[in-house]
Design an enzyme around this catalytic site. Structure first.
Site, mmCIF file in Angstrom:
data_model
loop_
_atom_site.group_PDB
_atom_site.id
_atom_site.type_symbol
_atom_site.label_atom_id
_atom_site.label_comp_id
_atom_site.label_asym_id
_atom_site.label_seq_id
_atom_site.Cartn_x
_atom_site.Cartn_y
_atom_site.Cartn_z
ATOM 1 C CB CYS A 199 57.712 -31.324 -0.350
ATOM 2 S SG CYS A 199 59.444 -30.829 -0.265
ATOM 3 C CB CYS A 237 61.238 -26.503 4.239
ATOM 4 S SG CYS A 237 60.226 -25.264 3.402
ATOM 5 C CB CYS A 278 54.539 -28.760 0.418
ATOM 6 S SG CYS A 278 54.692 -26.963 0.352
ATOM 7 C CB SER A 331 55.451 -24.426 -5.700
ATOM 8 O OG SER A 331 56.814 -24.623 -5.967
ATOM 9 C CG LEU A 332 49.056 -22.717 -9.055
ATOM 10 C CD1 LEU A 332 48.811 -21.548 -8.116
ATOM 11 C CD2 LEU A 332 48.604 -22.365 -10.471
ATOM 12 C CG HIS A 333 52.400 -27.768 -6.510
ATOM 13 N ND1 HIS A 333 53.125 -28.146 -7.618
ATOM 14 C CD2 HIS A 333 53.328 -27.351 -5.598
ATOM 15 C CE1 HIS A 333 54.414 -27.973 -7.380
ATOM 16 N NE2 HIS A 333 54.562 -27.480 -6.173
ATOM 17 N N GLY A 381 64.375 -25.965 1.153
ATOM 18 C CA GLY A 381 63.998 -24.695 1.765
ATOM 19 C C GLY A 381 63.190 -23.771 0.886
ATOM 20 C CD GLU A 396 70.282 -34.362 0.110
ATOM 21 O OE1 GLU A 396 70.662 -35.503 0.381
ATOM 22 O OE2 GLU A 396 69.152 -34.126 -0.340
HETATM 23 N N1 SAH Z 1 60.473 -24.206 -1.536
HETATM 24 C C1 SAH Z 1 60.455 -23.837 -2.908
HETATM 25 C C2 SAH Z 1 61.618 -24.403 -3.694
HETATM 26 C C3 SAH Z 1 62.046 -25.829 -3.436
HETATM 27 S S1 SAH Z 1 61.022 -27.132 -3.979
HETATM 28 C C4 SAH Z 1 59.148 -24.214 -3.543
HETATM 29 O O1 SAH Z 1 58.375 -24.927 -2.919
HETATM 30 O O2 SAH Z 1 58.884 -23.754 -4.643
HETATM 31 C C5 SAH Z 1 61.263 -27.209 -5.755
HETATM 32 C C6 SAH Z 1 60.044 -27.792 -6.498
HETATM 33 O O3 SAH Z 1 59.910 -29.211 -6.291
HETATM 34 C C7 SAH Z 1 58.733 -27.186 -6.041
HETATM 35 O O4 SAH Z 1 57.884 -26.886 -7.119
HETATM 36 C C8 SAH Z 1 58.149 -28.311 -5.228
HETATM 37 O O5 SAH Z 1 56.797 -28.162 -5.064
HETATM 38 C C9 SAH Z 1 58.547 -29.505 -6.025
HETATM 39 N N2 SAH Z 1 58.441 -30.768 -5.289
HETATM 40 C C10 SAH Z 1 58.566 -30.956 -3.962
HETATM 41 N N3 SAH Z 1 58.396 -32.266 -3.652
HETATM 42 C C11 SAH Z 1 58.158 -32.924 -4.799
HETATM 43 C C12 SAH Z 1 57.943 -34.297 -5.122
HETATM 44 N N4 SAH Z 1 57.947 -35.242 -4.191
HETATM 45 N N5 SAH Z 1 57.744 -34.604 -6.422
HETATM 46 C C13 SAH Z 1 57.787 -33.655 -7.380
HETATM 47 N N6 SAH Z 1 58.003 -32.341 -7.132
HETATM 48 C C14 SAH Z 1 58.179 -31.975 -5.854
HETATM 49 FE FE1 SF4 Z 2 59.322 -26.289 1.553
HETATM 50 FE FE2 SF4 Z 2 59.158 -26.063 -1.140
HETATM 51 FE FE3 SF4 Z 2 59.095 -28.488 0.054
HETATM 52 FE FE4 SF4 Z 2 57.024 -26.815 0.294
HETATM 53 S S1 SF4 Z 2 57.770 -27.763 -1.615
HETATM 54 S S2 SF4 Z 2 57.959 -28.029 1.977
HETATM 55 S S3 SF4 Z 2 58.049 -24.851 0.420
HETATM 56 S S4 SF4 Z 2 60.816 -27.054 0.072
#
Ligand code: SAH
Ligand code: SF4
Length: 430
Positions: A143, A136, A140, A284-286, A230, A116
């Site tokens: 995600c 991926c 996470c 992506s610290l979180h 990814g 996408e």
């Molecule tokens: N894999 C990379 C880039 C893609 S994700 C990464 O993890 O950084 C892009 C962003 O969206 C990341 O910060 C990810 O943590 C965040 N993200 C993923 N799932 C999410 C969700 N359900 N709600 C809000 N942000 C989310």
């Molecule tokens: Fe992959 Fe980024 Fe999603 Fe983590 S947040 S599963 S690294 S796409």
């Protein structure tokens, strides 16, 4: 639980995969590679060099997909090129338009894998969210993409192809007459200026850095974020090669300051990302404690918070003028307390990071094990970080009605197969 990471070899399509008819797709190849192919096909060195330069310009500067349109190439040579080469785009399976203007495309690779791409228009910029892999490896927990298995890395052609397709859809090639868009045509008439002025930032990132520098040039697509499906740093070579094409001054010519790469924290690749690609970094610290980050971003078990922040402090090109974005998804009762906010500030200061924080309200998906923090909690968290002198805006979710928001990109294989299952169930009943 196994430690996540690129332990198993990831299938990668070759840079050159001839089509069923034997022709080679030039999309995603460098000027040098095009020159080599032209020479292998029989042109002498001088001709190959000249033609490669012309073809490259037509491909990436003009967005042409037909050799017949390359008017400065001899008429007799155009069929010769058409017999041997093609200029491809990912196949569009479905295009959706959100009520807020966000657009999402379900795309398909030539070997049948779905992925996408999302376009997010704002008043002063338009951001394309580009995918780097189908699925991926990293799982996470919040995600949706992370619940898919990794199918394969995207090739440079499939990555840069997303940008080409978006410019096709937005009608943004020079001298192209686009069909008028709903909501008005924001472009200026006539040829589009191609040079992109320098400014830092991505969607909702860094609005304060670009004051006085930013002009949209009437274009809709102004910024790129590697935040689709990814982990871009687990497909480093292809992402680098694709972004080099996006930045090439003879082609798409997008400034590196308008491109942001987001990583979940692949520490060993971060320095190379800064040196070899040079784009803005988002991390992506979180979470700010080992326990919580281990749970929600499992790559943390391999590269811990301190190691990650040190790599950020060492990121080539990071400065107060070009800060690193820390993405922080707001999960109710998981990572959203005042103590978390204070620890976040402490860590960013300890590592002397030129940082801004992007607070992302969690976008739910069916079966997700978390809830989004309340708006009051998000506000309080944001205020605490702001009061410490670090910018911490809350990102507005976009395109939720078409599942285009962060972390919702999964539709691909899975939603299709569900639809397929439903159809099969219906025909069984009939
Ligand atoms: N894999 C990379 C880039 C893609 S994700 C990464 O993890 O950084 C892009 C962003 O969206 C990341 O910060 C990810 O943590 C965040 N993200 C993923 N799932 C999410 C969700 N359900 N709600 C809000 N942000 C989310
Ligand atoms: Fe992959 Fe980024 Fe999603 Fe983590 S947040 S599963 S690294 S796409």
């Amino acid at each position: 639980m196994p430690i996540p990471g690129q332990i198993d070899p990831v299938p990668v399509a070759r840079d050159i995969t001839p089509r069923a008819d034997g022709r080679i797709d030039l999309m995603g190849l460098s000027r040098k590679r095009i020159m080599e192919l032209l020479a292998e096909a029989g042109l002498d060195a001088k001709q190959a060099k000249l033609r490669a330069k012309q073809v490259f310009h037509w491909l990436y500067h003009r967005g042409v997909t037909d050799f017949e349109a390359m008017t400065d190439i001899a008429k007799s040579m155009r069929p010769w090129l058409t017999e041997r080469f093609v200029i491809g785009r990912p196949e569009v399976v479905e295009a959706q338009h959100s009520t807020d203007g966000t657009r999402k495309w379900l795309l398909r690779t030539a070997d049948g894998h779905d992925f996408e791409m999302v376009f997010i228009p704002d008043a002063d910029r338009g951001t394309l969210c580009v995918s780097s892999q189908v699925g991926c490896t990293l799982n996470c927990r919040f995600c949706h993409t992370g619940t898919m298995r990794l199918v394969r890395n995207l090739t440079p052609g499939e990555i840069v192809g997303q940008v080409m397709l978006a410019r096709d859809a937005l009608g943004e090639w020079p001298n192209l007459t686009a069909s008028p868009r709903a909501g008005g045509d924001l472009r200026q008439p006539g040829p589009m200026p191609i040079e992109a002025p320098a400014f830092a930032g991505a969607h909702d990132l860094d609005d304060d850095d670009d004051v006085g520098e930013y002009t949209a040039d009437g274009r809709l697509l102004t910024n790129i974020v590697m935040m689709g499906m990814g982990e871009p740093l687990y497909n480093f070579d292809n992402v680098r090669d694709a972004l080099k094409l996006v930045m090439d001054g003879d082609g798409l010519a997008l400034s590196k300051r308008r491109i942001t790469l987001s990583t979940s924290g692949v520490v060993p690749m971060m320095e190379r990302c800064g040196e070899e690609i040079g784009v803005n970094l988002a991390v992506s610290l979180h979470a700010v404690t080992k326990d919580v980050r281990d749970e929600i971003v499992p790559i943390n078990k391999k590269y811990g918070i301190e190691e990650l922040l040190q790599a950020c402090a060492d990121y080539p090109g990071a400065s107060n003028a070009r800060r690193i974005t820390f993405e922080y998804v707001m999960l109710k009762d998981k990572n959203d307390s005042d103590a978390d906010a204070r620890e976040l500030v402490r860590l960013l200061k300890q590592f002397k990071l030129p940082a801004k924080v992007n607070l992302i309200p969690f976008n739910p998906w069916p079966g997700a094990p978390y809830e989004c923090s309340t708006p009051e909690r998000i506000r309080a968290f944001s205020n605490l970080v702001f009061e410490a002198g670090i910018s911490a805006p809350v990102r507005t979710p976009r395109g939720r009605d078409i599942d285009a928001a962060c972390g919702q990109l999964k539709t691909a294989a899975e939603k299709k197969s569900r639809a397929q299952l439903d159809r099969e169930a219906a025909s069984d009943e009939a």
